[in-house]
Write a protein that holds these residues in place. Structure first.
Motif, PDB file in Angstrom:
ATOM      1  N   GLU A 113      11.597  30.178 -31.181  1.00  0.00           N
ATOM      2  CA  GLU A 113      12.882  29.587 -30.664  1.00  0.00           C
ATOM      3  C   GLU A 113      14.133  30.446 -31.699  1.00  0.00           C
ATOM      4  O   GLU A 113      15.043  30.639 -30.875  1.00  0.00           O
ATOM      5  N   ASN A 114      13.969  30.652 -32.831  1.00  0.00           N
ATOM      6  CA  ASN A 114      14.988  31.201 -33.611  1.00  0.00           C
ATOM      7  C   ASN A 114      15.289  32.794 -33.238  1.00  0.00           C
ATOM      8  O   ASN A 114      16.366  33.208 -33.633  1.00  0.00           O
ATOM      9  N   LEU A 115      14.314  33.367 -32.498  1.00  0.00           N
ATOM     10  CA  LEU A 115      14.538  34.659 -32.159  1.00  0.00           C
ATOM     11  C   LEU A 115      14.941  34.792 -30.565  1.00  0.00           C
ATOM     12  O   LEU A 115      15.172  35.955 -30.286  1.00  0.00           O
ATOM     13  N   TRP A 116      14.587  33.840 -29.733  1.00  0.00           N
ATOM     14  CA  TRP A 116      14.764  34.289 -28.266  1.00  0.00           C
ATOM     15  C   TRP A 116      16.336  34.328 -28.164  1.00  0.00           C
ATOM     16  O   TRP A 116      16.644  35.485 -27.320  1.00  0.00           O
ATOM     17  N   GLU A 117      17.315  33.820 -28.699  1.00  0.00           N
ATOM     18  CA  GLU A 117      18.693  34.170 -28.361  1.00  0.00           C
ATOM     19  C   GLU A 117      18.885  35.643 -28.751  1.00  0.00           C
ATOM     20  O   GLU A 117      19.666  36.347 -27.775  1.00  0.00           O
ATOM     21  N   GLU A 120      11.618  49.212 -34.018  1.00  0.00           N
ATOM     22  CA  GLU A 120      10.270  48.946 -33.470  1.00  0.00           C
ATOM     23  C   GLU A 120      10.296  47.561 -33.389  1.00  0.00           C
ATOM     24  O   GLU A 120       9.834  46.941 -32.195  1.00  0.00           O
ATOM     25  N   ALA A 121      10.962  46.793 -34.192  1.00  0.00           N
ATOM     26  CA  ALA A 121      10.810  45.261 -34.293  1.00  0.00           C
ATOM     27  C   ALA A 121      11.901  44.787 -32.906  1.00  0.00           C
ATOM     28  O   ALA A 121      11.371  44.044 -32.273  1.00  0.00           O
ATOM     29  N   ASN A 122      12.984  45.706 -32.907  1.00  0.00           N
ATOM     30  CA  ASN A 122      13.614  45.323 -31.736  1.00  0.00           C
ATOM     31  C   ASN A 122      12.858  45.779 -30.295  1.00  0.00           C
ATOM     32  O   ASN A 122      13.075  44.807 -29.268  1.00  0.00           O
ATOM     33  N   ALA A 123      12.315  46.605 -30.288  1.00  0.00           N
ATOM     34  CA  ALA A 123      11.566  47.127 -29.110  1.00  0.00           C
ATOM     35  C   ALA A 123      10.284  46.233 -28.601  1.00  0.00           C
ATOM     36  O   ALA A 123      10.269  45.698 -27.667  1.00  0.00           O
ATOM     37  N   GLN A 124       9.610  45.501 -29.573  1.00  0.00           N
ATOM     38  CA  GLN A 124       8.737  44.661 -29.450  1.00  0.00           C
ATOM     39  C   GLN A 124       9.415  43.195 -29.013  1.00  0.00           C
ATOM     40  O   GLN A 124       8.837  42.453 -27.924  1.00  0.00           O
ATOM     41  N   LEU A 125      10.487  42.867 -29.590  1.00  0.00           N
ATOM     42  CA  LEU A 125      11.314  41.852 -29.287  1.00  0.00           C
ATOM     43  C   LEU A 125      11.616  41.861 -27.839  1.00  0.00           C
ATOM     44  O   LEU A 125      11.731  40.788 -27.011  1.00  0.00           O
ATOM     45  N   ILE A 126      12.148  43.034 -27.462  1.00  0.00           N
ATOM     46  CA  ILE A 126      12.882  43.301 -26.046  1.00  0.00           C
ATOM     47  C   ILE A 126      11.567  42.875 -25.053  1.00  0.00           C
ATOM     48  O   ILE A 126      11.902  42.292 -23.957  1.00  0.00           O
ATOM     49  N   LEU A 127      10.442  43.412 -25.295  1.00  0.00           N
ATOM     50  CA  LEU A 127       9.183  43.318 -24.458  1.00  0.00           C
ATOM     51  C   LEU A 127       8.394  42.230 -24.484  1.00  0.00           C
ATOM     52  O   LEU A 127       7.550  42.079 -23.430  1.00  0.00           O
ATOM     53  N   CYS A 178       7.842  39.101 -36.187  1.00  0.00           N
ATOM     54  CA  CYS A 178       8.234  38.480 -35.129  1.00  0.00           C
ATOM     55  C   CYS A 178       7.519  37.424 -34.530  1.00  0.00           C
ATOM     56  O   CYS A 178       7.790  36.553 -33.479  1.00  0.00           O
ATOM     57  N   GLY A 179       6.331  37.461 -35.082  1.00  0.00           N
ATOM     58  CA  GLY A 179       5.321  36.251 -34.457  1.00  0.00           C
ATOM     59  C   GLY A 179       4.712  36.843 -33.080  1.00  0.00           C
ATOM     60  O   GLY A 179       4.601  35.831 -32.367  1.00  0.00           O
ATOM     61  N   LEU A 180       4.554  37.924 -32.922  1.00  0.00           N
ATOM     62  CA  LEU A 180       4.119  38.551 -31.757  1.00  0.00           C
ATOM     63  C   LEU A 180       2.666  39.190 -32.125  1.00  0.00           C
ATOM     64  O   LEU A 180       2.293  39.359 -32.943  1.00  0.00           O
ATOM     65  N   HIS A 181       1.822  38.792 -30.935  1.00  0.00           N
ATOM     66  CA  HIS A 181       0.346  39.219 -31.035  1.00  0.00           C
ATOM     67  C   HIS A 181      -0.024  39.796 -29.669  1.00  0.00           C
ATOM     68  O   HIS A 181       0.020  39.154 -28.563  1.00  0.00           O
ATOM     69  N   ASP A 182      -0.340  40.998 -29.696  1.00  0.00           N
ATOM     70  CA  ASP A 182      -0.781  42.046 -28.539  1.00  0.00           C
ATOM     71  C   ASP A 182       0.285  41.850 -27.347  1.00  0.00           C
ATOM     72  O   ASP A 182      -0.297  41.616 -26.192  1.00  0.00           O
ATOM     73  N   ALA A 183       1.543  41.879 -27.708  1.00  0.00           N
ATOM     74  CA  ALA A 183       2.503  41.645 -26.590  1.00  0.00           C
ATOM     75  C   ALA A 183       2.504  43.041 -25.787  1.00  0.00           C
ATOM     76  O   ALA A 183       2.637  42.779 -24.447  1.00  0.00           O
TER      77      ALA A 183
END
Length: 270
Positions: free
Chosen positions: A200-204, A185-192, A113-118
């Motif tokens: 940008e490709n994942l924001w929608e 788990e990927a969806n949970a991190q994307l939600i939060l 997801c490109g998330l770090h310490d979200a």
């Protein structure tokens, strides 16, 4: 006169003896013609026959050993299968192993997801911009529960009707459960995650997931979308559909429609 006759008789006897000796010599020569090569050929044939006899005996001994080992091998296989079923049943009740797997899933999905310490960087509600964080989405709590990894046991799989079980194996089904936990788990991190941490490709998709997460019947649960199913173990093919049917029947998942999405919810152990 008599002396001459005696001499003639002696000469005849000598001639006869010499003739017989010559005949015997010819017979010996004929019998022993090429004696060296004949003996060598016979010796080679004898050696080859002895070698073949040894090989045949070795094959017989090996076949006898293998035949005697078959019953032992069958007993060992049966004991291994019984032990395997016990270990698979025990694995359901070992939370530490499940936690370790989820930790690995968290690392993989964070990278994807490109998330770090979200989980430790959510701003307060007063400082939150509307375009970055929908107000309805609560802040992630420290120690957020991971998606449930509720594996099935061999007895559960065997209890299914043959038409439902088909050619599925315990390993295939439980591997698919691992995939589903990774999707959730990927969806949970994307939600939060805040907007600045989402590509940008994942924001929608993040906004769509946040709307789904507040839907009645889904709120507070781990879920993924049918469109998230992309393997490596669970795919949208006949095997994947059969696995989903089995998991619904065994109360590992439930399904609900949210708009145009088919949402699959992971259920927790009772």
């Amino acid at each position: 006169m008599e002396a001459k006759q005696a001499g003639a008789s002696l000469d005849a006897l000598i001639a006869t003896f010499n003739t017989r000796v010559a005949e015997l010599q010819e017979l010996v020569i004929a019998r022993n013609m090429y004696p060296g090569s004949s003996i060598a050929d016979l010796s080679a044939v004898d050696t080859s026959l002895k070698a073949m006899e040894l090989q045949v005996q070795a094959i017989k001994d090996r076949l006898r050993d293998e035949t005697e080992a078959i019953p032992k091998a069958k007993k060992l296989i049966e004991a291994s299968l019984r032990q395997k079923k016990k270990l698979q049943s025990l694995s359901i009740h070992v939370p530490s192993l499940a936690l370790e797997k989820v930790t690995m899933l968290n690392a993989d999905t964070s990278s994807w997801c490109g998330l770090h310490d979200a989980g430790n960087q959510h701003p307060g509600v007063g400082n939150m911009k509307l375009e970055e964080e929908p107000v309805a989405i609560p802040k992630e709590k420290k120690g957020r529960a991971p998606p449930p990894l509720w594996y099935i046991s061999a007895d559960e799989l065997d209890s299914l009707a043959s038409y439902m079980r088909g050619r599925l194996t315990l390993e295939k089904v439980n591997a698919a459960i691992n995939d589903m936990a990774a999707y959730a788990e990927a969806n949970a991190q994307l939600i939060l995650a805040p907007k600045r941490k989402v590509g940008e490709n994942l924001w929608e998709k993040a906004l769509e997931l946040r709307d789904i997460a507040m839907t009645e019947g889904i709120k507070g649960k781990h879920f993924f979308l049918e469109s998230d199913i992309k393997g490596p173990n669970l795919k949208l093919d006949n095997t994947g559909k059969a696995i989903l049917t089995v998991l619904r029947h065994l109360a590992r998942i439930s399904e609900i429609r949210s708009g145009h999405n088919r949402v699959i919810i992971l259920l927790k152990p009772h």
